[in-house]
Motif scaffolding. Sequence first.
Motif, PDB file in Angstrom:
ATOM      1  N   VAL A  64      30.291  43.507  41.622  1.00 33.37           N
ATOM      2  CA  VAL A  64      29.996  43.204  42.864  1.00 33.37           C
ATOM      3  C   VAL A  64      30.229  43.712  44.217  1.00 33.37           C
ATOM      4  CG1 VAL A  64      30.099  40.741  44.265  1.00 33.37           C
ATOM      5  CG2 VAL A  64      30.097  40.632  41.588  1.00 33.37           C
ATOM      6  N   THR A  85      31.030  42.874  47.619  1.00 30.99           N
ATOM      7  CA  THR A  85      31.262  41.905  48.284  1.00 30.99           C
ATOM      8  C   THR A  85      31.245  42.110  49.957  1.00 30.99           C
ATOM      9  OG1 THR A  85      33.819  42.178  48.557  1.00 30.99           O
ATOM     10  CG2 THR A  85      33.068  40.540  46.861  1.00 30.99           C
ATOM     11  N   GLY A 120      28.538  28.543  46.442  1.00 31.62           N
ATOM     12  CA  GLY A 120      28.637  30.060  46.310  1.00 31.62           C
ATOM     13  C   GLY A 120      28.192  30.764  47.363  1.00 31.62           C
ATOM     14  N   GLN A 126      28.287  34.297  43.143  1.00 30.05           N
ATOM     15  CA  GLN A 126      29.442  34.201  42.970  1.00 30.05           C
ATOM     16  C   GLN A 126      29.992  32.669  43.287  1.00 30.05           C
ATOM     17  OE1 GLN A 126      32.716  37.627  42.768  1.00 30.05           O
ATOM     18  NE2 GLN A 126      33.254  36.762  44.829  1.00 30.05           N
ATOM     19  N   SER A 156      34.845  36.661  36.916  1.00 27.26           N
ATOM     20  CA  SER A 156      35.448  37.693  37.614  1.00 27.26           C
ATOM     21  C   SER A 156      36.628  38.475  36.886  1.00 27.26           C
ATOM     22  CB  SER A 156      35.814  37.324  39.234  1.00 27.26           C
ATOM     23  OG  SER A 156      36.710  36.312  39.206  1.00 27.26           O
ATOM     24  N   PHE A 186      36.469  33.464  39.887  1.00 27.43           N
ATOM     25  CA  PHE A 186      34.879  33.184  40.004  1.00 27.43           C
ATOM     26  C   PHE A 186      34.074  33.277  38.788  1.00 27.43           C
ATOM     27  CE2 PHE A 186      36.665  35.176  44.035  1.00 27.43           C
ATOM     28  CZ  PHE A 186      36.492  34.061  44.959  1.00 27.43           C
ATOM     29  N   GLN A 239      30.344  34.444  37.884  1.00 23.36           N
ATOM     30  CA  GLN A 239      29.292  35.275  38.468  1.00 23.36           C
ATOM     31  C   GLN A 239      27.915  35.212  37.704  1.00 23.36           C
ATOM     32  OE1 GLN A 239      31.588  38.988  38.185  1.00 23.36           O
ATOM     33  NE2 GLN A 239      32.382  38.539  40.352  1.00 23.36           N
TER      34      GLN A 239
END
Length: 638
Positions: free
Chosen positions: A148, A150, A160, A176, A211, A216, A218
């Motif tokens: 990811v 971010t 999310g 996420q 994650s 999280f 995902q």
Amino acid sequence: MANGWRYFALEPYSATLYEYCNGEYNGPMPNESQVLYQITNGVSYLHLNAIVHGDLNPLNVVIVAQSRPVRMKISDFGLSKFSYSKQLSEREDNISSEVKLCLRKYWTLSEETDSLELKRDKHFFGNDFESILINLKEKKPVNLPVQVNTSQLLGSGTFGQVFEGKFNGDPVAVKQMTTTTAQKDIIQREMSTHIELNHVNVVKLLDVADSADNRFTQLALELCAGTLADWADEKKYNGPKLPPDELVLYQIANGLHYIHSRNLVHRDIKPENILISMTTPVQMKVSDLSFVKKTRDDIFSQSKIRGTLLWMAPERLKVLTDNENKSTDLPDELPDGTIKSDTFSSGCVFFYFLTCGKHPFGKNQAIVPANISLNKPEELVSYKQNLAADDVNGRILAGLIKLIEKMIQFKEEERIGLPVVIKQLAAVLYGMDKSKCQLSLVEASLGGDCKIRSHPTELILACANEKKLIFYTAENLAIPFSNWRKKKGEEINGTRLAAGSYEGTLVVWSYPECEILFQKKLPDYFNEINWNPTRPNLFAVWRLYNSKVFVCDSSIGDVITTIDCKSVSAVKWISENRIAVSSGGKIEIFEMEENNLTLTQPVKKFKHGEHCYYLEWNERTQYLASGDLAYGPRQANL
């Protein structure tokens, strides 16, 4: 016990997982999903017996190839505490003593990172000892399947945020979601329902992962160019040009109807949840199944009102309003809803698209919910008054406005359903060319019969007669795609089509290029084809009551192996390297070696009875069902 040593007699094994991942073992292996399952099953068995392994790493996972099927097994439960350090260090001669002492931590994950999946030949925290130790300390995995970014936010919602990312190196969108107790049910519902959906007008869920810190969940989704809301704001959208208006509406309705046909209701249709593909020709895609709910006979129960107020049907707003007036919490049992609430939301989205950003129930968002509850579509009424001028400019057909009016009717019973919407839009699109392409069957004749097969994910029919193979599009026909059935002859993802002649000639074409991938004359003619559901390039061909099944690979254009049986009556792939064959009253399971598909051997055998002409495999339950013809002695087995 002898000479101060204790000896243990253990079952033999062929290699370790470490050797396999480094290319030192080329023998038989289970498929990847079985490898992961068997390792997990072994560790789970230890835990159930109150045992912690303490040294789980690729060198302590062994491959027992002597058994059939091949098994993965956990070994070395601390019997030799540093048993694998020497073997690992032989591959790195020039490493520091400090690193050597830390080798036991090489495959040890902290509590936050104990749910990582296997990635072949790579450690999640680096590619060499030094980087692994550094990244472990900083809790920074670098080789995760889902990665990811971010810093690149694509959008956000109730549960999310969506970022740019990569899945196995390919660009994707990653949704996420915070893994909390309150959201577990919602996350699980979205994952379990979305992963089973496969339609060109529904966003594809590619993978689900946790994650590195387990904070999280995902979801790796196919990457799109933007949302319908982005498109309405010219400053936010720079993707490909959209198709004609009628086709855009048709595709949105088609994707949502597909969801309904799987006994689901979306409950949150809005411009932000309609995505635009990056590929051309552009496809509109329904997304965000956070509020999806199971239906029965188009009706669903509800304990909470889910969705977005601006796009909510009046009957659902009424439940909220009634309970607000009572000044009490929502009751445990609310009135049942129907899938026509999705139709209402879709009608509002249709108007939003056609007017480039206007809501049929008002310009001011603050009054839209009230206007919906009062049945006051003021923007739509205003637009109708100016419709004549728009018709002159060719912007919107009067028929589309009438269609939207029928979709946003105040009373559910007066509101039309999506099958009617699709039928009317198809009638508008009827002028499009139906023929995709024509090809001649080279050195092949199918006789006087016409064979018809449907594409598994697109509105395409393939028709073959004596001399030609013709592809037709059904985009202009009033047949909902969800009512079609995938039939034999079409490869599972719709990129290849196989056909054969009574002389034994096998031809495979690519779609949509319509190019011949290969053409081969088999020793005998055949009349049945079965594609492998997980390896799209493999398929089996055979003839009823013949003694051979030919396994072909369309990527190389040849027969890779032949299975000899007596009087074949049914064939079914049950995994990427296993195939079930019914012959002579028995059913045999044949397995092709993972690293050498030309080698095939029987691994299981079942008795059915005198006849078995049908085989069906359920992947979820791992059940194989067999049945005979409708006449004569009837029998079905599971």
